[in-house]
Design an enzyme around this catalytic site. Structure first.
Site, mmCIF file in Angstrom:
data_model
loop_
_atom_site.group_PDB
_atom_site.id
_atom_site.type_symbol
_atom_site.label_atom_id
_atom_site.label_comp_id
_atom_site.label_asym_id
_atom_site.label_seq_id
_atom_site.Cartn_x
_atom_site.Cartn_y
_atom_site.Cartn_z
ATOM 1 N N SER D 70 0.797 -1.236 0.000
ATOM 2 C CA SER D 70 0.000 0.000 0.000
ATOM 3 C C SER D 70 0.825 1.281 0.000
ATOM 4 O O SER D 70 0.305 2.354 -0.289
ATOM 5 C CB SER D 70 -0.950 0.029 1.197
ATOM 6 O OG SER D 70 -1.997 -0.891 1.003
ATOM 7 N N LYS D 73 0.612 3.238 -3.086
ATOM 8 C CA LYS D 73 -0.545 4.073 -3.406
ATOM 9 C C LYS D 73 -0.177 5.550 -3.511
ATOM 10 O O LYS D 73 -0.761 6.278 -4.313
ATOM 11 C CB LYS D 73 -1.633 3.898 -2.338
ATOM 12 C CG LYS D 73 -2.314 2.534 -2.399
ATOM 13 C CD LYS D 73 -3.217 2.314 -1.193
ATOM 14 C CE LYS D 73 -3.908 0.954 -1.289
ATOM 15 N NZ LYS D 73 -4.643 0.617 -0.054
ATOM 16 N N TYR D 198 -1.877 -3.126 -11.203
ATOM 17 C CA TYR D 198 -1.994 -2.825 -9.770
ATOM 18 C C TYR D 198 -1.153 -3.776 -8.912
ATOM 19 O O TYR D 198 -0.482 -3.350 -7.972
ATOM 20 C CB TYR D 198 -3.466 -2.901 -9.353
ATOM 21 C CG TYR D 198 -3.710 -2.492 -7.932
ATOM 22 C CD1 TYR D 198 -3.642 -1.157 -7.551
ATOM 23 C CD2 TYR D 198 -3.994 -3.437 -6.951
ATOM 24 C CE1 TYR D 198 -3.871 -0.777 -6.228
ATOM 25 C CE2 TYR D 198 -4.217 -3.064 -5.632
ATOM 26 C CZ TYR D 198 -4.155 -1.731 -5.278
ATOM 27 O OH TYR D 198 -4.381 -1.358 -3.973
ATOM 28 N N TYR D 250 -4.069 3.505 7.603
ATOM 29 C CA TYR D 250 -5.330 2.793 7.836
ATOM 30 C C TYR D 250 -6.064 3.466 9.009
ATOM 31 O O TYR D 250 -6.007 4.686 9.131
ATOM 32 C CB TYR D 250 -5.090 1.295 8.091
ATOM 33 C CG TYR D 250 -4.260 0.640 7.026
ATOM 34 C CD1 TYR D 250 -4.612 0.734 5.677
ATOM 35 C CD2 TYR D 250 -3.114 -0.066 7.356
ATOM 36 C CE1 TYR D 250 -3.846 0.129 4.689
ATOM 37 C CE2 TYR D 250 -2.349 -0.670 6.366
ATOM 38 C CZ TYR D 250 -2.716 -0.563 5.038
ATOM 39 O OH TYR D 250 -1.953 -1.155 4.068
ATOM 40 N N VAL D 268 1.143 -3.609 3.998
ATOM 41 C CA VAL D 268 1.093 -4.871 4.753
ATOM 42 C C VAL D 268 2.372 -5.676 4.696
ATOM 43 O O VAL D 268 2.522 -6.669 5.408
ATOM 44 C CB VAL D 268 -0.061 -5.802 4.297
ATOM 45 C CG1 VAL D 268 -1.397 -5.296 4.748
ATOM 46 C CG2 VAL D 268 -0.007 -6.056 2.816
#
Lengths: 314, 314, 314, 314
Positions: D70, D73, D198, D250, D268
């Site tokens: 992540s 992102k 992705y 998060y 993660v």
């Protein structure tokens, strides 16, 4: 009054009711999200009653063919339970009604990570279809066709290819649901194959008398009206009617249960299947929908028939 | 076999079924969130059947008194519709079942800002109680007592003061719901008065035969079993049974509709009211609850009775 | 250019920006849910900058008094942490931003049964206010007034009685939230007393220079601009600014963080408190709100000031 | 003390802090939902600081390679805004933080039918990736590789094929999100191609010094530390840091903003990217995660570094 006279009288009364209800078609709207459904005639209204003596009387635009759409969910449920067993099916799908709309992903996530609420919402219906017997897509579709033909009593019943193709093209929301369920281990199948079977199931095409015959079979312990043969096991026929009452009419289910009290299942094509326990089978078609997604005139017709003939189970 | 013999046989069969179900009490748990309910005997099981000929046969711990809790919601609904009219009541409360738990504020907010989903969830039940006739709290409670006494046929039926007081003290969640509904214009009343009436309604106390008589009246067009007098109008008696099927057993409603098919309403006290259309009235009490909040043994008993006597409406 | 000249230039520039932003007041709407707020002048715009050298320059309708409303949430948070300790406060209230609207009960239920998401949503703010020091309602209000007067540097700062009374009358939604939290053990206080303190807190009344001074103190480690005395502990002043960035502007917080990058907190009165770390304190008042509930012209003014003076913390 | 001595002292201090934090790895757990990630060493801890003078100092298991997950992102967001423009990107994706978990479909449905809340949740990130420049899947991956190599300053940076393949196999939840967004018209691309890009993006692989360099560039107006060349436009570098604060960790974002106050993004894999405005770039790797899905030791390390070197932006 002779029986023949009595029946004639019955026909006249229902014919009048159906024509009175036609005015409600003006208040509804054709579903547009599946391109092929847009061609439907917004003024159409057809109604068939399959009565105790095994004959079908039909009214209005009774020769129009239409696709089952969500009405097929009860057919697929019966078949999946017959093929995979009640325990297996309800290990994957819940039994509880929901006040939410039929496309709800929210409800899927909130109340249970791993189990759609019931077989009448799309998430549940996709899961149910994945449990129809057959090793391949082709076998499953054949299995489904064999079963629907037993129910309609017509060996030519099949799906509408144009509608099925149109639905498959616009199935991204159902595809999303299916992958979500696959990600959570509820659905095991290849998703594209599943969607192919599912859209063909939704595109099963028939006339109102065929639909009324299905309602009659579900209402009479699952037996063939001619031969008495057990097409659907007794507990399955009962279960199907229960889901029709608690969640057969999207979020108008509760209201219709109160105002008509007839187990019924609707589809966005404007079809409604009605099944009076130990009574009539009902097939309605009128594609102009109300804001809940149910046939506008069809809903009024069910209420009116229920009052006129005291059909409520409550 | 003489009628008397047949009835004797019936009594023996039901007596056996009830005792066989008692084992399920061990799998349940007494509700603890209302302090007074904690004193209940977890092993208790009572069952009464009010049969066609107007007599009540009862089994097990049949002399135990218990409070109605959520079972009172169907009584209050009938009364509010009689006092304020169907239109007024359903202008404020919806008719749709919900798969969610009974205390859900979420469902209240998500699907409709201004209308609880149905009269069986707490938000709906509070709104319904606010529409029982009477200018003051005292008048409303008296109205409710008059009505419940007509239903039980017992002029001494009243509410349990200790339970009512205990519930009022721990009513903050219901108080929150009520203020939310007041803020949105659904409820008009003074909230503290409303909660007082509501907790007394939930604390209405009786034995299983009283409950079975209520079920019998709802099942027989709302008429008194002795005089035939219309205690509840026909459409109200029908409507009440419909809500019992679609949302009478919290989020076990769908499952019980399939497995028993008897209109039924449960409460956290362990009471279950059953009402077979044109058939028996059923009163069950067994305070050990399953994880859905329904009487553990009571649910099993209903399923068993339904199978044994073919009571399903589907 | 002499310092005096430079400051004069600064005043001219800001004055021009403020007048240019006034056009945006036409696109906003006065809040109507609190009756007393309806009297506000929709064209009003006031702005004050409390600058490094400890003086306040103000522009537009700078003498208008207004109530803090949700801006008071950051004041109460600082005070509750000072009185009850960080650990105690965040045992009851979370620290996470939320994309949902400020009145959300849904969020309260979904993510945590026992803890409001953060101190800026109403559920969290009510919990925070319950932790302001004082054994009685009167003591708590006095404690709050002493604190706000230290922050504004004005011994006459108090709450607007008419607005407080008006809010208390229409507080049913907050009352519902408070009872819900009490039912879940998060709030301990008597709810009516709590609502009394809370509505007085929301009704704290001041001019834009008072607000700008509060922003300056939060921006300068919590110290008095005159005496350097520690009014708010350093970590508390820092924490307050963090909540202002992550959730100070309802569901426009993220957008404003990107487009202005100034810790800011708004209220439905049209007030906005801005606090630049080691920089200006900003007080804005313009009651015409955008659809997110923030001052329409105020938001534009913050973005413009940030670009003009490079105030973003990012 | 000479500069050289001072730097030596700095290295010793950070080295001690890193080793002190290693104990927290024992409290975390390796992510298991992507099979390839299960091989990670749960005791590993690496930390790199890219400091003002353009050098990187690193500590602990500094030679371990890890995938961004992540963390990618923020890289993809910068690139999509550069390629498609801010307006286009935020027409499809919102800017608001969310307190919910990163996989939330619920949030997607509830607050906006047609727009993921922000670019840091999976629904938003998938949408962002669909706006990276390139006509084909291959062109998009090449575009991404060119960009990441500019950021790391290392021409060999690429994705881990085994991890990418492993993620693609278990991507059904992301596939569901993508189809949902396609069904709603937010995403235009072929979904399988999008998922391919992705998963490669998530599998971008590097060492902690590479990550720290990315943080340094985002922290210094998007400029290359060696040449001063503008790799990322100034407003994009600022925007990226804003999202890191409001929703980079998060549902621990709010807490970390308060306790560390450093713009940070986690994955993660156990990676955390930190970017102090006008200060250090930070790269952390420690795969044992806390229950929020963030590196357990990494989070503690950020808090400790922030306190030790006063890095908070608030």
């Amino acid at each position: 009054m002779a029986l023949h006279e009595e029946f004639r009288q019955f026909e006249i009364e229902v014919g009048q009711i159906v024509e009175e209800m036609r005015v409600f078609t003006e208040e509804g709207k054709i579903a547009t999200y599946i391109p092929e459904l847009r061609h439907a005639d917004p003024d159409a209204l057809a109604c068939a009653l399959y009565t105790k003596n095994g004959t079908c009387v039909s009214f209005g635009d009774k020769d129009r063919k239409f696709t089952l759409q969500s009405v097929s969910k009860v057919v697929a449920l019966a078949l999946a339970v017959m093929d995979s067993g009640e325990e297996q099916v309800f290990d994957k799908v819940g039994m509880e009604p929901t006040g939410g709309p039929f496309y709800s992903i929210t409800r899927l996530e909130l109340t249970s990570r791993s189990k759609p609420l019931n077989p009448m919402i799309n998430a549940g219906a996709l899961t149910v279809t994945s449990m129809i017997g057959g090793r391949t897509e082709t076998e499953k579709v054949e299995r489904l066709l064999r079963f629907i033909r037993e129910l309609t009593g017509d060996d030519t019943t099949t799906y509408d290819r144009a509608v099925a193709a149109s639905e498959l093209k616009t199935a991204d929301h159902n595809r999303a649901l299916a992958y979500l369920l696959k990600g959570e281990g509820v659905i095991d199948s290849d998703i594209e194959s599943l969607l192919d079977v599912y859209t063909k199931q939704c595109a099963l095409s028939m006339r109102c008398c065929d639909l009324a015959r299905i309602g009659f079979i579900f209402g009479h312990e699952g037996r063939s009206p001619e031969t008495g043969e057990q097409i659907v096991p007794v507990p399955v026929a009962r279960m199907v009617k229960t889901f029709m009452v608690t969640c057969g009419m999207y979020n108008e289910s509760g209201e219709l249960a109160i105002k008509a009290g007839i187990p019924a299942k609707s589809g966005v094509s404007g079809a409604i299947l009605g099944s009076v326990p130990n009574g009539m089978g009902i097939g309605v078609y009128s594609p102009a929908l109300n804001e809940k997604g149910n046939s506008r005139a069809g809903v009024e017709l069910l209420k009116r028939l229920s009052r006129h003939f005291s059909l409520s189970i409550f």
